[in-house]
Design a protein around this motif. Structure first.
Motif, PDB file in Angstrom:
ATOM      1  N   PRO A 109      -6.876   0.279 -40.571  1.00 38.58           N
ATOM      2  CA  PRO A 109      -6.159  -0.280 -41.820  1.00 38.58           C
ATOM      3  C   PRO A 109      -4.753  -0.779 -41.423  1.00 38.58           C
ATOM      4  O   PRO A 109      -4.244  -0.150 -40.482  1.00 38.58           O
ATOM      5  CB  PRO A 109      -5.797   0.955 -42.526  1.00 38.58           C
ATOM      6  CG  PRO A 109      -7.056   1.926 -42.402  1.00 38.58           C
ATOM      7  CD  PRO A 109      -7.227   1.640 -40.893  1.00 38.58           C
ATOM      8  N   LEU A 110      -4.292  -1.900 -41.977  1.00 38.51           N
ATOM      9  CA  LEU A 110      -2.787  -2.164 -41.586  1.00 38.51           C
ATOM     10  C   LEU A 110      -2.063  -2.297 -42.850  1.00 38.51           C
ATOM     11  O   LEU A 110      -2.599  -2.622 -43.994  1.00 38.51           O
ATOM     12  CB  LEU A 110      -3.007  -3.564 -41.318  1.00 38.51           C
ATOM     13  CG  LEU A 110      -3.733  -3.974 -39.886  1.00 38.51           C
ATOM     14  CD1 LEU A 110      -3.993  -5.476 -39.537  1.00 38.51           C
ATOM     15  CD2 LEU A 110      -2.678  -3.412 -38.885  1.00 38.51           C
ATOM     16  N   LEU A 111      -0.907  -1.625 -42.984  1.00 35.21           N
ATOM     17  CA  LEU A 111      -0.035  -1.726 -44.291  1.00 35.21           C
ATOM     18  C   LEU A 111       1.347  -2.271 -43.860  1.00 35.21           C
ATOM     19  O   LEU A 111       1.836  -2.290 -42.567  1.00 35.21           O
ATOM     20  CB  LEU A 111       0.207  -0.404 -44.669  1.00 35.21           C
ATOM     21  CG  LEU A 111      -1.225   0.310 -45.109  1.00 35.21           C
ATOM     22  CD1 LEU A 111      -1.928   1.030 -44.022  1.00 35.21           C
ATOM     23  CD2 LEU A 111      -0.801   1.237 -46.175  1.00 35.21           C
ATOM     24  N   GLY A 112       1.909  -2.770 -44.753  1.00 29.57           N
ATOM     25  CA  GLY A 112       3.574  -3.231 -45.018  1.00 29.57           C
ATOM     26  C   GLY A 112       4.089  -2.403 -46.007  1.00 29.57           C
ATOM     27  O   GLY A 112       3.877  -1.395 -45.922  1.00 29.57           O
ATOM     28  N   GLY A 113       4.727  -2.982 -47.024  1.00 26.77           N
ATOM     29  CA  GLY A 113       5.528  -2.319 -47.966  1.00 26.77           C
ATOM     30  C   GLY A 113       4.144  -1.820 -48.994  1.00 26.77           C
ATOM     31  O   GLY A 113       3.367  -2.596 -48.947  1.00 26.77           O
ATOM     32  N   THR A 114       4.594  -0.930 -49.808  1.00 30.37           N
ATOM     33  CA  THR A 114       3.274  -0.599 -51.042  1.00 30.37           C
ATOM     34  C   THR A 114       3.958  -0.386 -52.449  1.00 30.37           C
ATOM     35  O   THR A 114       3.686  -0.905 -53.232  1.00 30.37           O
ATOM     36  CB  THR A 114       2.852   0.845 -50.737  1.00 30.37           C
ATOM     37  OG1 THR A 114       4.178   1.764 -50.394  1.00 30.37           O
ATOM     38  CG2 THR A 114       2.045   0.803 -49.431  1.00 30.37           C
ATOM     39  N   HIS A 115       5.356   0.087 -52.384  1.00 32.41           N
ATOM     40  CA  HIS A 115       6.168   0.156 -53.527  1.00 32.41           C
ATOM     41  C   HIS A 115       7.593  -0.054 -53.576  1.00 32.41           C
ATOM     42  O   HIS A 115       8.054   0.294 -52.505  1.00 32.41           O
ATOM     43  CB  HIS A 115       6.073   1.586 -54.258  1.00 32.41           C
ATOM     44  CG  HIS A 115       4.851   2.516 -54.116  1.00 32.41           C
ATOM     45  ND1 HIS A 115       4.089   2.975 -53.030  1.00 32.41           N
ATOM     46  CD2 HIS A 115       3.704   2.241 -55.276  1.00 32.41           C
ATOM     47  CE1 HIS A 115       2.932   3.299 -53.482  1.00 32.41           C
ATOM     48  NE2 HIS A 115       2.813   3.113 -54.603  1.00 32.41           N
ATOM     49  N   PRO A 116       8.301  -0.636 -54.394  1.00 33.78           N
ATOM     50  CA  PRO A 116       9.704  -0.813 -54.282  1.00 33.78           C
ATOM     51  C   PRO A 116      10.398   0.502 -54.375  1.00 33.78           C
ATOM     52  O   PRO A 116       9.976   1.653 -54.781  1.00 33.78           O
ATOM     53  CB  PRO A 116      10.164  -1.628 -55.798  1.00 33.78           C
ATOM     54  CG  PRO A 116       8.849  -1.771 -56.242  1.00 33.78           C
ATOM     55  CD  PRO A 116       7.810  -1.094 -55.790  1.00 33.78           C
ATOM     56  N   GLY A 117      11.591   0.653 -53.651  1.00 34.62           N
ATOM     57  CA  GLY A 117      12.470   1.787 -53.720  1.00 34.62           C
ATOM     58  C   GLY A 117      12.363   2.598 -52.440  1.00 34.62           C
ATOM     59  O   GLY A 117      13.105   3.493 -52.408  1.00 34.62           O
ATOM     60  N   HIS A 118      11.662   1.935 -51.600  1.00 33.38           N
ATOM     61  CA  HIS A 118      11.635   2.948 -50.171  1.00 33.38           C
ATOM     62  C   HIS A 118      11.367   2.319 -48.953  1.00 33.38           C
ATOM     63  O   HIS A 118      11.543   0.707 -49.108  1.00 33.38           O
ATOM     64  CB  HIS A 118      10.763   4.017 -50.437  1.00 33.38           C
ATOM     65  CG  HIS A 118       9.673   3.780 -50.617  1.00 33.38           C
ATOM     66  ND1 HIS A 118       8.878   4.503 -51.389  1.00 33.38           N
ATOM     67  CD2 HIS A 118       8.480   3.001 -50.097  1.00 33.38           C
ATOM     68  CE1 HIS A 118       7.259   4.020 -51.523  1.00 33.38           C
ATOM     69  NE2 HIS A 118       7.432   3.014 -50.596  1.00 33.38           N
ATOM     70  N   THR A 119      11.363   2.613 -47.861  1.00 32.48           N
ATOM     71  CA  THR A 119      10.836   1.705 -46.483  1.00 32.48           C
ATOM     72  C   THR A 119       9.734   1.974 -46.238  1.00 32.48           C
ATOM     73  O   THR A 119       8.722   2.949 -46.708  1.00 32.48           O
ATOM     74  CB  THR A 119      11.870   2.153 -45.441  1.00 32.48           C
ATOM     75  OG1 THR A 119      11.641   3.532 -45.236  1.00 32.48           O
ATOM     76  CG2 THR A 119      13.478   1.976 -45.986  1.00 32.48           C
ATOM     77  N   THR A 120       9.514   1.341 -45.180  1.00 34.12           N
ATOM     78  CA  THR A 120       8.001   1.708 -44.614  1.00 34.12           C
ATOM     79  C   THR A 120       7.965   3.039 -43.725  1.00 34.12           C
ATOM     80  O   THR A 120       6.861   3.283 -43.649  1.00 34.12           O
ATOM     81  CB  THR A 120       7.599   0.261 -43.586  1.00 34.12           C
ATOM     82  OG1 THR A 120       8.550   0.290 -42.631  1.00 34.12           O
ATOM     83  CG2 THR A 120       7.068  -1.006 -44.207  1.00 34.12           C
ATOM     84  N   ASP A 121       9.063   3.511 -43.613  1.00 38.59           N
ATOM     85  CA  ASP A 121       8.984   4.968 -42.957  1.00 38.59           C
ATOM     86  C   ASP A 121       8.248   5.726 -43.984  1.00 38.59           C
ATOM     87  O   ASP A 121       7.497   6.736 -43.755  1.00 38.59           O
ATOM     88  CB  ASP A 121      10.251   5.393 -42.877  1.00 38.59           C
ATOM     89  CG  ASP A 121      10.956   4.939 -41.573  1.00 38.59           C
ATOM     90  OD1 ASP A 121      10.167   4.627 -40.771  1.00 38.59           O
ATOM     91  OD2 ASP A 121      12.088   4.955 -41.345  1.00 38.59           O
ATOM     92  N   ALA A 122       8.753   5.774 -45.499  1.00 42.99           N
ATOM     93  CA  ALA A 122       8.220   6.486 -46.563  1.00 42.99           C
ATOM     94  C   ALA A 122       6.794   6.149 -46.846  1.00 42.99           C
ATOM     95  O   ALA A 122       5.981   7.001 -46.976  1.00 42.99           O
ATOM     96  CB  ALA A 122       8.983   6.077 -47.762  1.00 42.99           C
ATOM     97  N   VAL A 123       6.400   4.672 -46.539  1.00 41.79           N
ATOM     98  CA  VAL A 123       4.846   4.535 -46.626  1.00 41.79           C
ATOM     99  C   VAL A 123       4.285   5.226 -45.735  1.00 41.79           C
ATOM    100  O   VAL A 123       3.100   5.739 -46.063  1.00 41.79           O
ATOM    101  CB  VAL A 123       4.679   2.947 -46.401  1.00 41.79           C
ATOM    102  CG1 VAL A 123       3.204   2.487 -46.250  1.00 41.79           C
ATOM    103  CG2 VAL A 123       5.520   2.094 -47.434  1.00 41.79           C
ATOM    104  N   SER A 124       4.636   5.143 -44.484  1.00 38.43           N
ATOM    105  CA  SER A 124       4.099   5.826 -43.198  1.00 38.43           C
ATOM    106  C   SER A 124       3.809   7.402 -43.679  1.00 38.43           C
ATOM    107  O   SER A 124       2.914   8.052 -43.180  1.00 38.43           O
ATOM    108  CB  SER A 124       4.667   5.795 -41.881  1.00 38.43           C
ATOM    109  OG  SER A 124       4.951   4.361 -41.830  1.00 38.43           O
TER     110      SER A 124
END
Ligand code: UTP
Length: 224
Positions: A109-124
């Motif tokens: 799987p590959l991801l970038g951003g998911t939701h507004p309001g945070h960073t890709t660290d939070a996504v991770s």
């Protein structure tokens, strides 16, 4: 091991796209996938901040800017689609359920951003929690966690091993606004702590030997 790998946007796109880095990381991941499962998150980096800065100066609100940052991160993530070959997913995952389904189908799987309001660290960190990752590996342009900002203070010391509590202490008080660049997103630090996810933060150089980092041989910071 199930591993979430975050690659900073600043690494894949410092001044221009680093095609060799993308190819080299993909090659390592394909080889390491014989023994491990990987999910990859890529950040927005410089390009995201350029767009965010420009739109901010024209008066757009933070949530709008977040959406732009998310899109740039997804664009950066799509760089790995080619180099991962038959291991590549058909599309970038916009959410964690899609990422897990993709993994279960035998793709990376590959991801970038998911939701507004945070960073890709939070996504991770959320992805790590959701898929029950054993390890979160984070590679950015800062080679570890320091006791204070190494870009501002010359006497900042790199910490080789810290607890999740200590990481939270360091990041507390960080500003929450679009495009902000910190050691790690405070939201990510909270999620990593609540799920007790082992995390390793390393610099660009160590991205050339991911196997060693997984085995604990690295110069970065381990958070436990
Ligand atoms: P990044 O997480 O890529 O920040 O998101 P960064 O500091 O540039 O990370 P590196 O340097 O690549 O490691 C860029 C911006 O995109 C928005 C935020 O505004 C963030 O600051 N964003 C990103 C979101 O709102 N939600 C997301 O899920 C991801």
């Amino acid at each position: 091991m199930r591993i979430v790998l975050k690659i900073g946007g600043s690494l894949v796109f410092p001044e221009k796209i680093d095609v060799e880095l993308v190819k080299n990381v993909s090659k390592q991941i394909i080889s390491l996938s014989k023994n491990h499962e990987f999910l990859i998150v890529v950040g927005g980096g410089k390009i995201a901040r350029e767009y965010i800065g420009a739109l901010k100066s024209i008066g757009k609100d933070d949530t709008f800017l977040d959406y732009i940052g998310m899109e740039v991160a997804k664009l950066n993530a799509s760089l790995f689609m080619g180099a991962l070959g038959e291991n590549a997913p058909v599309e970038i995952s916009n959410d964690f359920k899609h990422a897990l389904t993709t993994l279960n189908l035998g793709k990376i799987p590959l991801l970038g951003g998911t939701h507004p309001g945070h960073t890709t660290d939070a996504v991770s960190s959320m992805l790590s929690e959701f898929v029950g990752a054993d390890l979160f590996l984070r590679f950015t342009n800062v080679d570890g966690v320091y006791d204070k900002d190494p870009r501002k203070y010359q006497d900042a010391k790199k910490l080789s091993k810290i607890t999740h509590e200590k990481l939270l202490e360091i990041v507390e008080g960080t500003k929450a606004e679009a495009g902000v660049n910190t050691v790690i997103d405070p939201l990510a630090a909270k999620i990593l702590k609540r799920s007790n996810i082992k995390t390793i933060v390393c610099g660009k150089e160590e991205l050339s030997n991911i196997k060693s980092v997984i085995e604990g041989k690295h110069k970065g910071t381990e958070i436990f």
